[in-house]
Design a protein around this motif. Structure first.
Motif, short mmCIF file in Angstrom:
data_model
loop_
_atom_site.label_atom_id
_atom_site.label_comp_id
_atom_site.label_asym_id
_atom_site.label_seq_id
_atom_site.Cartn_x
_atom_site.Cartn_y
_atom_site.Cartn_z
N GLU A 214 26.15 12.58 74.94
CA GLU A 214 27.23 13.32 74.28
C GLU A 214 28.30 12.35 73.76
O GLU A 214 28.77 12.48 72.64
CB GLU A 214 27.86 14.32 75.25
N LEU A 215 28.67 11.37 74.61
CA LEU A 215 29.66 10.40 74.18
C LEU A 215 29.17 9.59 72.98
O LEU A 215 29.92 9.34 72.04
CB LEU A 215 29.99 9.44 75.33
N ASN A 216 27.89 9.21 73.03
CA ASN A 216 27.33 8.37 71.97
C ASN A 216 27.07 9.14 70.69
O ASN A 216 27.35 8.66 69.59
CB ASN A 216 26.03 7.74 72.47
N ASP A 217 26.54 10.39 70.82
CA ASP A 217 26.09 11.13 69.65
C ASP A 217 27.17 11.99 69.02
O ASP A 217 27.13 12.27 67.81
CB ASP A 217 24.90 12.03 70.01
N ILE A 218 28.15 12.47 69.83
CA ILE A 218 29.11 13.44 69.31
C ILE A 218 30.55 12.91 69.39
O ILE A 218 31.22 12.76 68.37
CB ILE A 218 28.99 14.78 70.06
N LEU A 219 31.01 12.61 70.61
CA LEU A 219 32.43 12.28 70.75
C LEU A 219 32.80 10.96 70.08
O LEU A 219 33.81 10.88 69.38
CB LEU A 219 32.79 12.23 72.24
#
Length: 558
Positions: A120-125
């Motif tokens: 999530e951190l890598n792909d979105i946030l």
């Protein structure tokens, strides 16, 4: 000439003889070994040595030491005392009759959660914050031009007034400079705040990557996530630059009639960056879904499917035989229920053993090394569907003998630990009948239930509190929403089989509809997702299992 032993391109050498090429590794002692030196290393008769091929080094989990028993490692968690214990602690009077969980299962569950958080951190946030920074930097870069254009407009107006308005012009230019400085200061301050948060995102990613590579259970279990704070994107600052309002040119009352500047307008918008976050989330899905492969199971009424860690596909239908296939579709083994009746549902334990529910004996049974063993017997209730959680717990959906009530029961080591039946107002969470209620656990520990009798998808958090219900999304066939199979993927999407409309609904973890999958599907029923986030769909009538790719590739996925 350079000594080849110290050449940067030299092969890794054995720690004992320092000459032979490394082939093996002692995971306990952290020693590199050649084949010849293995005997010498283990000659001390110490029983903790674990020699593995060098490529598989560091595969052994490092458990914390027991504070009570010397030379013992804590490999379990006592659920009653909420503490880590070793095998000797379990048999002691202190923990007599207590329930326990394997730390390896808890570690695996948290590792999966950490991996999903890193995704999530890598792909979105992280991309969202990059866009925010780029947006603010662009505003700063264009600020001089915009304010210069404003100044030019005023100067052009001033030339019409000639020398009589010089004083007024200078006063207004000074006012513009002040507003520009204030505008610039606000944007720079906002940029600094965003860059600080972005730095926290990078630090979190580095921490998560280190934990993923670490075999230290204590480090993994001690990790506390800060992604909840990072998901709360900062409010977007909206600043409207001043405009110049020109007035009719009259010599009298020059000050009042020359014109005025609108004040610098500053406001915040709580969801100003939410759209960017949503756009990054939506980028995960392929525009055109891909049918990867099809396996025919031979069933005429195929209902449930599940995948083992070795990608073995287990299948069941409206017959007593449960079949296991490999990825090429070859039949590997067949298990027949003891009662000779069809199983209501199947699942796999964390160790890869088959579980199935038997409506006739009102039991849940486990198949170990070809032997069938009853692990749960329900009284007054018939087990229907089941799910094994990431921590190894068993969730069982059941209906009462009079078919007026339904519930979901959580079992730990065959012991009932939680019952989900009513909401906070005392109203039933599920339809009170014997309809199918497939279960799946999401990455955030939510329990997702496809209640065909409702018809709706009911999502409950791990404490048993209702989070939301999903009653379907508009389809082209208008046949009504009738959920059957349900599963989740590594990105916390919830996937639901809608047999009436021959499609799969995909929701995000908060119940918001994302997209349909309808590629060449007919009567989709059972669902499961493999480790690469490929969706496997069981078609009821044809007996086919179709493997579908629906997500775009990202780090860690093929």
């Amino acid at each position: 000439m350079m000594n080849p032993r110290y050449c940067s391109q030299d092969l890794i050498r054995c720690d004992l003889c320092e000459t032979a090429m490394v082939q093996m590794y002692c995971d306990f002692c952290n020693v590199k070994l050649c084949i010849t030196c293995i005997g010498q290393h283990i000659s001390d008769a110490y029983d903790k040595h674990k020699v593995v091929p060098f490529k598989q080094r560091m595969s052994t989990l490092i458990y914390p030491k027991c504070a009570v028993h010397e030379n013992k490692r804590n490999k379990f968690q006592c659920l009653e005392c909420d503490m880590w214990v070793c095998s000797m602690c379990i048999s002691s009077e202190t923990h007599k009759w207590h329930a326990f969980k394997d730390l390896s299962a808890i570690n695996k569950s948290k590792k999966e959660s950490i991996r999903r958080e890193a995704d999530e951190l890598n792909d979105i946030l992280s991309p969202t914050y990059e866009d925010i920074v780029s947006d603010i930097q662009s505003q700063i870069a264009n600020l001089d031009v915009e304010y210069e254009n404003l100044s030019v407009s005023i100067m052009q107006r001033g030339e019409e007034w000639h020398k009589e308005v010089d004083t007024v012009i200078n006063e207004m230019k000074h006012e513009i400079d002040e507003m520009k400085d204030k505008h610039l200061d606000i944007l720079k301050k906002h940029l600094e705040e965003i860059i600080q948060i972005q730095s926290l995102v990078r630090e979190s990613l580095l921490t998560l990557n280190k934990i993923e590579k670490s075999n230290d259970v204590s480090v993994t279990l001690a990790y506390n996530s800060n992604s909840k704070e990072l998901r709360n994107l900062p409010p977007k600052i909206q600043i409207l630059r001043p405009n110049f309002n020109a007035k009719a040119l009259l010599r009298e009352d020059i000050q009042s009639r020359f014109g005025s500047l609108t004040p610098l307008s500053i406001s915040t918008q709580e969801d100003g960056y939410y759209e960017r976050k949503q756009q990054h989330s939506e980028r995960q899905f392929l525009n055109v879904h891909e049918l990867v492969s099809t396996i025919n199971t031979g069933y005429h009424n195929l209902q449930s499917i599940c995948l083992s860690a070795e990608d073995e596909l287990w299948t069941s239908g409206r017959v007593s035989d449960v079949k296991c296939f490999n990825t090429q579709g070859f039949l590997l083994k067949t298990v027949r229920t003891i009662s000779g009746e069809m199983p209501n549902d199947i699942a796999l334990t964390s160790h890869g053993d088959l579980l199935y529910t038997d409506w006739k004996s009102m039991s849940v049974n486990e198949v170990k090394k070809g032997q069938i063993e009853e692990v749960i017997r329900m009284h007054g209730w018939t087990p229907v569907n089941l799910c094994v959680t990431a921590s190894g717990d068993l969730l069982v959906a059941a209906y009462s003998d009079d078919q007026t009530q339904s519930k979901i029961v959580r079992y730990i080591n065959s012991t009932e630990k939680q019952t989900l039946q009513f909401d906070d107002d005392g109203k039933p969470l599920f339809s009170g009948n014997n309809f199918i209620k497939y279960i799946a656990e999401n990455g955030n520990m939510d329990i997702c239930v496809a209640d065909n009798g409702a018809p709706a998808v009911v999502v409950i958090n791990q404490d048993g509190k209702l989070r939301f219900r999903y009653d379907g999304h508009c389809t082209t066939t208008n046949e009504g929403f009738h959920p059957f199979g349900i599963t989740t993927d590594s990105r916390k999407h919830i996937l639901i089989a809608d047999s009436n409309n021959h499609c799969i609904h995909i929701l995000n973890e908060d119940g918001q509809f994302q997209v349909f999958i309808s590629i060449d599907l007919c009567d989709p029923w059972g669902l499961c997702v493999d480790k690469n986030d490929h969706l496997h769909v069981a078609e009821l009538i044809s007996g086919n299992v179709k493997k579908i790719r629906y997500l775009k590739s990202s780090s860690g996925y093929p």
